[in-house]
Design a protein around this motif. Structure first.
Motif, short mmCIF file in Angstrom:
data_model
loop_
_atom_site.label_atom_id
_atom_site.label_comp_id
_atom_site.label_asym_id
_atom_site.label_seq_id
_atom_site.Cartn_x
_atom_site.Cartn_y
_atom_site.Cartn_z
N ILE A 1 41.03 -3.32 22.74
CA ILE A 1 41.11 -2.62 21.46
C ILE A 1 41.47 -3.57 20.33
O ILE A 1 41.17 -3.32 19.16
N ASN A 2 42.12 -4.71 20.65
CA ASN A 2 42.42 -5.72 19.63
C ASN A 2 41.22 -6.60 19.29
O ASN A 2 41.30 -7.41 18.37
N SER A 3 40.14 -6.45 20.04
CA SER A 3 38.99 -7.32 19.82
C SER A 3 37.72 -6.57 19.43
O SER A 3 36.72 -7.19 19.10
N LEU A 4 37.75 -5.24 19.49
CA LEU A 4 36.58 -4.44 19.13
C LEU A 4 36.98 -3.34 18.15
O LEU A 4 37.96 -2.65 18.36
N ASP A 5 36.21 -3.19 17.10
CA ASP A 5 36.48 -2.17 16.09
C ASP A 5 35.76 -0.88 16.49
O ASP A 5 34.77 -0.48 15.88
N ILE A 6 36.25 -0.24 17.54
CA ILE A 6 35.65 0.98 18.07
C ILE A 6 36.76 2.03 18.17
O ILE A 6 37.81 1.76 18.74
N ALA A 7 36.51 3.20 17.63
CA ALA A 7 37.56 4.24 17.59
C ALA A 7 37.62 5.05 18.87
O ALA A 7 38.71 5.35 19.36
N ASP A 8 36.45 5.44 19.40
CA ASP A 8 36.40 6.37 20.52
C ASP A 8 35.45 5.84 21.59
O ASP A 8 34.38 5.30 21.27
N GLY A 9 35.83 6.05 22.85
CA GLY A 9 34.93 5.62 23.92
C GLY A 9 35.61 5.65 25.27
O GLY A 9 36.78 6.04 25.43
N PHE A 10 34.85 5.22 26.27
CA PHE A 10 35.38 4.99 27.61
C PHE A 10 35.55 3.49 27.82
O PHE A 10 34.84 2.68 27.23
N LEU A 11 36.48 3.14 28.69
CA LEU A 11 36.69 1.75 29.07
C LEU A 11 36.61 1.67 30.58
O LEU A 11 37.23 2.48 31.28
N ILE A 12 35.84 0.70 31.09
CA ILE A 12 35.74 0.50 32.52
C ILE A 12 36.02 -0.95 32.85
O ILE A 12 35.51 -1.85 32.18
N ASP A 13 36.87 -1.16 33.85
CA ASP A 13 37.21 -2.51 34.30
C ASP A 13 36.93 -2.57 35.79
O ASP A 13 37.68 -2.01 36.61
N ILE A 14 35.82 -3.23 36.16
CA ILE A 14 35.44 -3.35 37.56
C ILE A 14 35.96 -4.67 38.09
O ILE A 14 35.46 -5.74 37.73
N GLY A 15 36.99 -4.59 38.90
CA GLY A 15 37.56 -5.78 39.49
C GLY A 15 37.03 -6.00 40.90
O GLY A 15 36.02 -5.40 41.31
N GLY A 16 37.71 -6.82 41.67
CA GLY A 16 37.29 -7.07 43.04
C GLY A 16 37.70 -5.96 43.98
O GLY A 16 36.98 -5.63 44.94
N GLY A 17 38.89 -5.36 43.71
CA GLY A 17 39.41 -4.36 44.63
C GLY A 17 39.68 -3.00 44.03
O GLY A 17 40.12 -2.09 44.73
N SER A 18 39.44 -2.83 42.74
CA SER A 18 39.65 -1.53 42.10
C SER A 18 38.78 -1.42 40.86
O SER A 18 38.28 -2.42 40.34
N THR A 19 38.63 -0.19 40.40
CA THR A 19 37.90 0.08 39.15
C THR A 19 38.75 1.02 38.32
O THR A 19 39.10 2.12 38.79
N GLU A 20 39.09 0.58 37.10
CA GLU A 20 39.87 1.42 36.19
C GLU A 20 38.94 2.04 35.14
O GLU A 20 38.13 1.33 34.54
N VAL A 21 39.06 3.34 34.97
CA VAL A 21 38.30 4.06 33.94
C VAL A 21 39.30 4.72 33.00
O VAL A 21 40.23 5.39 33.45
N SER A 22 39.10 4.52 31.70
CA SER A 22 40.00 5.08 30.69
C SER A 22 39.21 5.74 29.59
O SER A 22 38.08 5.34 29.28
N LEU A 23 39.82 6.73 28.98
CA LEU A 23 39.27 7.38 27.78
C LEU A 23 40.19 7.05 26.62
O LEU A 23 41.41 7.17 26.74
N PHE A 24 39.61 6.60 25.50
CA PHE A 24 40.43 6.38 24.31
C PHE A 24 39.82 7.13 23.13
O PHE A 24 38.60 7.26 23.00
N ARG A 25 40.71 7.65 22.30
CA ARG A 25 40.33 8.40 21.10
C ARG A 25 41.16 7.88 19.94
O ARG A 25 42.38 7.69 20.08
#
Length: 509
Positions: free
Chosen positions: A124-148
């Protein structure tokens, strides 16, 4: 300015990474070194769910090598965090204790929610986006977040990533049609337990991690993309559909020959891709935007700036940060040039013609037009173009970054056309004319503070037939500025078809 160096170590399920940041003054920072070692912890978990002693010892050797690099770079604080592989291991806490004993580094085992939060802060400190989903696909887990409204709302951590999915559902990296289907079924079943993931169709999906960056590089190579950055690159649904059809059809050895894909990721790229594509379709996302900043950046922000880890103005803070890294530039001067350019922009009524965003591009170019002097004063405009076209200016798209570089480095239409040509495929049809018009306007604003002493307290501009009439009020004699304005007026007339006429305001003393 006072500086401090901070080391952030991320013990992931696929690799261990070190990033060395240099914090300069109160707010500015930059990355000065980065190292990566592939460990594949998620693929080496034993049948009882534990990490073998030899793998823990190998990890300790890597951390000690990273400590050596930190010592060479004069790093003060070092913060080490561990994610899914150690978090989910039956002996994870014992491994963390062993690492501390062998290296002297305290390892913070992050929960899935903490991992998602750090990734969100970095993004969020590097992209000027207000609303969206965030996905982080790692080696052993996947994090999904919603931001508004740039605030984290919901998050979930799924216990599958590119490495452990490749181990369980792909044969040595080769995924059959049945294997791909089983990955999709696994992801769809997991997502169905979190109904909020499917309740916000049309939002963009922002992607973090090595899988996303690799897919981006592959797509850029296929398209012969001109801009040399992955951060803020956008993958459409058609792009992801094409990759999801093509890459699983290739055996691992053929994948190693795919441009943009590194050999050490060839066997895990397909599981990561199918996880991403399945979630993308499940949430009916608009597009997938690549973020070059994530967990390590979030850990750095919270370590170095504990009072305000999330920035309010992405573009403004990024410009200020870049300017702080070029101390040869007078900040009072460029801030005054920005104000003068603003006044000229208003006088020409350009927002109605080019839109509000063009004003932000002009302001950004005004603040950064002189950073090229850090390389060399002579022909500094060319150095400015190179620096801006190859620096990550957060808050701008790739097209906007090129436009800012063109505006900031403007000398003439012919030179701008030459600089524009390599980026033509990602630009819009009217962008060359916009760059020339705003560039020549900036050139005029720079002339109005040629002495860098801010003699002109205020200017007012208006178009009068074939003239741009500029009235000024001064703090002291602006003789240097008036001569410089005459010098650049010819180029301004070539672009705008307007003669520049300067006169003191009637109320000036």
């Amino acid at each position: 300015m006072k500086s401090e160096r901070v080391g952030i170590i991320d013990i992931g399920s696929n690799s261990v990474r070190l990033v060395v940041y240099e914090r300069i003054g109160a707010e500015a920072f930059r990355v000065i070194d980065e190292s990566k070692e592939s460990v594949r912890l998620s693929a080496r978990i034993s049948g009882d769910g534990s990490i073998a002693p030899e793998d823990a010892e190998r990890l300790a050797r890597v951390l000690n090598e990273f400590r050596l690099l930190c010592r060479v770079h004069g790093v003060g604080p070092i913060r080490a965090v561990a994610t899914a592989a150690i978090r989910n291991a039956a002996n994870g806490r014992d491994v963390a204790a062993l690492l501390e004993k062998r290296t002297g580094l305290s390892v913070d085992i992050l929960s899935g929610e903490e991992e998602a939060r750090f990734g969100f802060v970095g993004m969020i400190n590097s992209l000027d986006i207000a609303d969206g989903f965030l996905i982080d696909i790692g080696g052993g887990s996947t994090e999904v977040s919603l931001f508004r409204s740039r605030t984290l709302v919901r998050t979930v951590s799924f216990p599958f990533g590119a490495v452990n999915t490749a181990k369980s559902l792909a044969d040595g990296g080769d995924a059959s049609k049945d294997g791909v289907k089983r990955i999709r079924d696994m992801v769809t079943s997991a997502a169905a337990v979190e109904p909020w993931i499917a309740q916000h169709p049309g939002l963009p999906l922002v992607g973090l991690g090595g899988t996303i960056r690799s897919l981006c590089k592959i797509d850029q190579k296929k398209k012969k993309y001109a801009f040399p950055q992955t951060h803020r690159y956008e993958l459409s649904q058609a792009d992801l559909n094409g990759l999801a059809d093509w890459l699983p059809s290739l055996p691992v050895e053929q994948r190693k020959k795919v441009d943009g894909l590194s050999d050490d990721r060839a066997d895990i790229i397909v599981p990561g891709l199918i996880i991403l594509h399945t979630l993308f379709l499940h949430m009916n996302a608009r597009s997938c935007i690549v973020s070059g900043a994530g967990l390590r950046d979030g850990v750095f922000y919270e370590t170095a700036f504990p009072g305000r880890p999330v920035r309010a103005d992405v573009l403004g803070d990024s410009v200020s940060n870049l300017l702080s890294l070029h101390p040869a530039v007078s900040r009072p001067h460029v801030e005054h040039v920005r104000r003068l350019a603003d006044r000229l922009f208003e006088g020409l009524a350009l927002e109605a013609v080019y839109g509000r965003r063009s004003r932000e591009l002009l302001r950004t170019a005004a603040m950064l037009y002189r950073i090229g002097v850090t390389v060399d004063f002579y022909r500094y405009n060319k150095h400015t173009f190179y620096l801006l076209a190859n620096s990550r200016i957060d808050g701008l798209t790739h097209r906007e970054s090129v436009l800012c570089a063109l505006i900031a480095s403007y000398k003439s239409r012919s030179r701008t056309r030459s600089s524009f040509a390599p980026y033509k495929e990602l630009m819009e049809e009217a962008d060359l004319d916009l760059a020339c018009r705003l560039g020549s306007l900036l050139q005029l604003a720079v002339a109005l503070d040629r002495s860098e002493t801010q003699p002109l307290e205020d200017v007012r501009a208006r178009v009068d037939k074939a003239d741009l009439r500029i009235e000024w009020r001064s703090r002291h004699d602006p003789a240097i500025e008036l001569r410089e304005t005459e010098r650049v007026a010819g180029e301004f007339k070539k672009v705008w078809g307007l003669r520049v006429k300067m006169s003191p305001a009637t109320s000036s003393k």
